[in-house]
Design a protein around this motif. Structure first.
Motif, PDB file in Angstrom:
ATOM      1  N   ASN A  10       0.822  -1.210   0.000  1.00  0.00           N
ATOM      2  CA  ASN A  10       0.000   0.000   0.000  1.00  0.00           C
ATOM      3  C   ASN A  10       0.857   1.261   0.000  1.00  0.00           C
ATOM      4  O   ASN A  10       0.529   2.235  -0.681  1.00  0.00           O
ATOM      5  CB  ASN A  10      -0.969  -0.002   1.189  1.00  0.00           C
ATOM      6  N   VAL A  11       1.951   1.247   0.744  1.00  0.00           N
ATOM      7  CA  VAL A  11       2.872   2.393   0.726  1.00  0.00           C
ATOM      8  C   VAL A  11       3.399   2.593  -0.693  1.00  0.00           C
ATOM      9  O   VAL A  11       3.386   3.706  -1.233  1.00  0.00           O
ATOM     10  CB  VAL A  11       4.030   2.207   1.725  1.00  0.00           C
ATOM     11  N   LEU A  65      -3.262   2.362   4.908  1.00  0.00           N
ATOM     12  CA  LEU A  65      -2.017   1.671   4.578  1.00  0.00           C
ATOM     13  C   LEU A  65      -1.988   0.264   5.166  1.00  0.00           C
ATOM     14  O   LEU A  65      -1.310  -0.614   4.638  1.00  0.00           O
ATOM     15  CB  LEU A  65      -0.808   2.474   5.061  1.00  0.00           C
TER      16      LEU A  65
END
Length: 108
Positions: A10-11, A65
């Motif tokens: 997600n980052v 995240l």
């Protein structure tokens, strides 16, 4: 996919969506690019403070995240969607564009 890998994917996704390099995000967060790289690959767990700084720099909430916006489930469908998400997060813009066209053509 474990939590570290999900967080890292997600980052990477949000960083690339902003057009940022590892170095750009690292500078915004106050850590090294090596650290961000390890986090994105799921090889290092960020401190909660660092996770919050990463989220703030990327303009998203920390729960996003960690996958809070992901569809719930732990079955085969959830596993496949998570794996697809991980793969897509590693693609550059041209690869994403091609993948989107392939999916559209496949789905009709």
């Amino acid at each position: 996919m474990d939590l570290l890998s999900l967080f890292g994917a997600n980052v990477r996704h949000h960083r690339k969506a902003k057009g940022w390099t590892l170095e750009h995000l690292a500078a915004a967060v106050g850590v090294s690019a090596v650290t961000i790289g390890k986090i994105e690959r799921g090889k290092a767990a960020p401190l909660f403070e660092t996770a919050e700084k990463i989220a703030a720099a990327l303009g998203v909430s920390a729960p996003v995240l960690f996958g809070a916006d992901a569809a719930p489930g732990d079955g085969e469908r959830a596993r496949l969607l998570t794996e697809i998400h991980r793969t897509l997060s590693r693609m550059n813009e041209d690869q994403l564009d091609r993948a989107a066209k392939i999916l559209k053509a496949f789905m009709g």
